[in-house]
Design an enzyme around this catalytic site. Sequence first.
Site, PDB file in Angstrom:
ATOM      1  N   LYS A  96       0.834  -1.209   0.000  1.00  0.00           N
ATOM      2  CA  LYS A  96       0.000   0.000   0.000  1.00  0.00           C
ATOM      3  C   LYS A  96       0.869   1.260   0.000  1.00  0.00           C
ATOM      4  O   LYS A  96       0.628   2.178  -0.789  1.00  0.00           O
ATOM      5  CB  LYS A  96      -0.923  -0.035   1.230  1.00  0.00           C
ATOM      6  CG  LYS A  96      -1.870   1.141   1.334  1.00  0.00           C
ATOM      7  CD  LYS A  96      -3.108   0.784   2.140  1.00  0.00           C
ATOM      8  CE  LYS A  96      -2.869   0.705   3.633  1.00  0.00           C
ATOM      9  NZ  LYS A  96      -2.688   2.032   4.262  1.00  0.00           N
ATOM     10  N   ARG A 102       2.887   5.947  -3.388  1.00  0.00           N
ATOM     11  CA  ARG A 102       4.025   6.753  -3.851  1.00  0.00           C
ATOM     12  C   ARG A 102       4.242   6.580  -5.345  1.00  0.00           C
ATOM     13  O   ARG A 102       4.616   7.527  -6.044  1.00  0.00           O
ATOM     14  CB  ARG A 102       5.272   6.380  -3.047  1.00  0.00           C
ATOM     15  CG  ARG A 102       5.189   6.892  -1.589  1.00  0.00           C
ATOM     16  CD  ARG A 102       6.025   6.081  -0.649  1.00  0.00           C
ATOM     17  NE  ARG A 102       6.131   6.629   0.687  1.00  0.00           N
ATOM     18  CZ  ARG A 102       5.251   6.414   1.683  1.00  0.00           C
ATOM     19  NH1 ARG A 102       4.181   5.661   1.489  1.00  0.00           N
ATOM     20  NH2 ARG A 102       5.452   6.949   2.881  1.00  0.00           N
ATOM     21  N   ARG A 117      -8.524  11.833  13.017  1.00  0.00           N
ATOM     22  CA  ARG A 117      -7.067  11.662  13.162  1.00  0.00           C
ATOM     23  C   ARG A 117      -6.336  13.009  13.106  1.00  0.00           C
ATOM     24  O   ARG A 117      -6.751  13.920  12.389  1.00  0.00           O
ATOM     25  CB  ARG A 117      -6.546  10.704  12.079  1.00  0.00           C
ATOM     26  CG  ARG A 117      -7.181   9.322  12.230  1.00  0.00           C
ATOM     27  CD  ARG A 117      -6.675   8.352  11.201  1.00  0.00           C
ATOM     28  NE  ARG A 117      -5.268   8.053  11.384  1.00  0.00           N
ATOM     29  CZ  ARG A 117      -4.548   7.329  10.528  1.00  0.00           C
ATOM     30  NH1 ARG A 117      -5.126   6.853   9.437  1.00  0.00           N
ATOM     31  NH2 ARG A 117      -3.283   7.085  10.757  1.00  0.00           N
ATOM     32  N   SER A 124       7.359   9.196  12.110  1.00  0.00           N
ATOM     33  CA  SER A 124       6.256   9.100  11.156  1.00  0.00           C
ATOM     34  C   SER A 124       6.748   9.253   9.728  1.00  0.00           C
ATOM     35  O   SER A 124       7.226  10.310   9.327  1.00  0.00           O
ATOM     36  CB  SER A 124       5.197  10.165  11.436  1.00  0.00           C
ATOM     37  OG  SER A 124       4.286  10.220  10.352  1.00  0.00           O
ATOM     38  N   ASP A 140       2.388  -1.079  11.876  1.00  0.00           N
ATOM     39  CA  ASP A 140       1.028  -1.501  11.510  1.00  0.00           C
ATOM     40  C   ASP A 140       0.750  -2.955  11.896  1.00  0.00           C
ATOM     41  O   ASP A 140      -0.362  -3.447  11.705  1.00  0.00           O
ATOM     42  CB  ASP A 140       0.813  -1.342   9.999  1.00  0.00           C
ATOM     43  CG  ASP A 140       0.770   0.125   9.591  1.00  0.00           C
ATOM     44  OD1 ASP A 140       0.429   0.970  10.436  1.00  0.00           O
ATOM     45  OD2 ASP A 140       1.077   0.421   8.420  1.00  0.00           O
ATOM     46  N   ARG A 177      -5.644   1.707  18.417  1.00  0.00           N
ATOM     47  CA  ARG A 177      -5.421   0.261  18.301  1.00  0.00           C
ATOM     48  C   ARG A 177      -5.044  -0.392  19.633  1.00  0.00           C
ATOM     49  O   ARG A 177      -5.203  -1.612  19.775  1.00  0.00           O
ATOM     50  CB  ARG A 177      -4.366  -0.025  17.220  1.00  0.00           C
ATOM     51  CG  ARG A 177      -4.930   0.211  15.829  1.00  0.00           C
ATOM     52  CD  ARG A 177      -3.938  -0.045  14.719  1.00  0.00           C
ATOM     53  NE  ARG A 177      -4.623   0.083  13.426  1.00  0.00           N
ATOM     54  CZ  ARG A 177      -3.998   0.224  12.259  1.00  0.00           C
ATOM     55  NH1 ARG A 177      -2.671   0.269  12.218  1.00  0.00           N
ATOM     56  NH2 ARG A 177      -4.689   0.318  11.138  1.00  0.00           N
ATOM     57  N   ARG A 193      -7.224  -3.191   9.888  1.00  0.00           N
ATOM     58  CA  ARG A 193      -6.306  -4.130  10.565  1.00  0.00           C
ATOM     59  C   ARG A 193      -6.934  -4.728  11.832  1.00  0.00           C
ATOM     60  O   ARG A 193      -6.574  -5.827  12.249  1.00  0.00           O
ATOM     61  CB  ARG A 193      -4.971  -3.445  10.851  1.00  0.00           C
ATOM     62  CG  ARG A 193      -4.288  -2.969   9.557  1.00  0.00           C
ATOM     63  CD  ARG A 193      -2.822  -2.675   9.705  1.00  0.00           C
ATOM     64  NE  ARG A 193      -2.369  -1.786   8.648  1.00  0.00           N
ATOM     65  CZ  ARG A 193      -2.111  -2.156   7.390  1.00  0.00           C
ATOM     66  NH1 ARG A 193      -2.259  -3.412   7.018  1.00  0.00           N
ATOM     67  NH2 ARG A 193      -1.715  -1.284   6.479  1.00  0.00           N
TER      68      ARG A 193
HETATM   69  C1  S3P Z   1       2.645   4.894   6.219  1.00  0.00           C
HETATM   70  C2  S3P Z   1       3.243   5.263   7.405  1.00  0.00           C
HETATM   71  C3  S3P Z   1       2.752   4.822   8.725  1.00  0.00           C
HETATM   72  C4  S3P Z   1       1.807   3.640   8.627  1.00  0.00           C
HETATM   73  C5  S3P Z   1       0.798   3.813   7.528  1.00  0.00           C
HETATM   74  C6  S3P Z   1       1.482   4.001   6.185  1.00  0.00           C
HETATM   75  C7  S3P Z   1       3.208   5.395   4.959  1.00  0.00           C
HETATM   76  O1  S3P Z   1       2.048   5.901   9.329  1.00  0.00           O
HETATM   77  O2  S3P Z   1       1.143   3.434   9.847  1.00  0.00           O
HETATM   78  O3  S3P Z   1      -0.055   2.688   7.444  1.00  0.00           O
HETATM   79  O4  S3P Z   1       2.857   4.875   3.878  1.00  0.00           O
HETATM   80  O5  S3P Z   1       4.022   6.331   5.008  1.00  0.00           O
HETATM   81  P1  S3P Z   1       2.782   7.004  10.233  1.00  0.00           P
HETATM   82  O6  S3P Z   1       3.629   7.844   9.393  1.00  0.00           O
HETATM   83  O7  S3P Z   1       1.638   7.784  10.840  1.00  0.00           O
HETATM   84  O8  S3P Z   1       3.550   6.210  11.266  1.00  0.00           O
END
Ligand code: S3P
Length: 442
Positions: free
Chosen positions: A27, A32, A128, A173, A326, A357, A402
């Site tokens: 995903k 990207r 969020r 993040s 995740d 979660r 999830r």
């Molecule tokens: C992701 C980053 C993560 C992850 C999300 C996908 C990404 O989130 O939990 O499912 O594709 O950059 P965070 O950046 O909030 O940790």
Amino acid sequence: MTDPNPSPRAFSASAPLKGKIAILGDKSISHRALMLSALAVGTSRVTGLLEGHDVLATAAAMRAMGASIERTGDGEWVIDGVGVGGLLQPREALEMGNSGTSTRLLMGLVASHPITVTFTGDASLSSRPMGRVIDPLSQMGADISASPGGRLPLMVRGLAPAIPLAYRLPMASAQVKSAVLLAGLNTPGITEVIEPIPTRDHSERMLKGFGADLNVETDGDGTRRIHIRGEAELRPQTIAVPGDPSSAAFFIVAALIVPGSDVVIANVGLNPTRAGLVEVLQAMGGDIELLDPREVGGEPVADLHVRHSALKGIEVDPAIAPSMIDEYPILFVAAALAEGRTVTTGLDELRVKESDRLAVMAAGLTAIGAQVEESADGLAIDGTGGDPLPGGATIAGHLDHRICMSFAVAGLVGKAPVTIDDMGPVATSFPNFEALLESLQA
Ligand code: S3P
């Protein structure tokens, strides 16, 4: 918004899982691939794109901002980009559904283009926090007005030229990192992201692959300094998206806990910034063998051979959290079947995912008879030592794919069935989850 037509489903004690499955595209990488292809000059081709709702929201958004994105009959995606700086004003608000990744990364792109974009989403996404991207993007000159608490719906008025920034991430993040890097793509000069705790690096890998001038320096203490030179020209690419380790996770754990199982999961991305779960499950005694390690789309990939195993509880080092952020919901299910206690800490980020979660997993596992203690930043779980869980409860999925899949897997080792109130959210990331499960049970 809850789904007016929920799809409840009960999962019950399973025969051994046997056979070979292949996992759909990653995903994170799919988002990207679409975004960067839509910003390149010329035609890019993507195979293995995850066709889940979250990624389709990104495709629709990039189309609304001028890119041509088509799916051919044989499943290849063909994208004609607008060029960095070329995003057009969309006519309507961009509907992001459940997808935090789409929202945060696209906010970054919009922030340095001379367009004004409203972002909306479902009830989960609208709860969020977006302040984490609003802060750096505002420092780069974007004018952002958000709903109370820095939530969706929100509007981003981009600034071009934007102001380059050196930004130290206040939390681990990849979405915040990527938002700033993507804003930097159309910003004159050098934009820098300082990342004290490494997170998934798909943005860096793919930006380089598209020809952006990006480099990463790592300090003695492991801090990464990522520099991107803006006003880049991206060259179109042909990309094969590897399978998603975060989807594979549900079948890895299912095979480990359902007695007699022996499963091969093909095409699993094993980028070290994503592969933490495999390491933790192996440390718990999980029999997971890596077959045919290779490279797909610039990312390490292998097939995983997983056999039912007697798991043992462990203390999980919080330093590994970013590489399996995740995967904690399904790890908690594995822990509930292990012998002894599993302790996890350092997981405050789990409280701001598609659901809280930690709270939702603690409540659901307790409802199906597991022994769980919730702390501020983790769970401690005393496992059954391989005995089935009592089961026999209905779990609210809270619009969190999830959570739904984790409790579906828990149901496979329940004395009584575990019912998920709505499996609909699973289509955001893993549209063929139930079909693959059934193929392993056949
Ligand atoms: C992701 C980053 C993560 C992850 C999300 C996908 C990404 O989130 O939990 O499912 O594709 O950059 P965070 O950046 O909030 O940790």
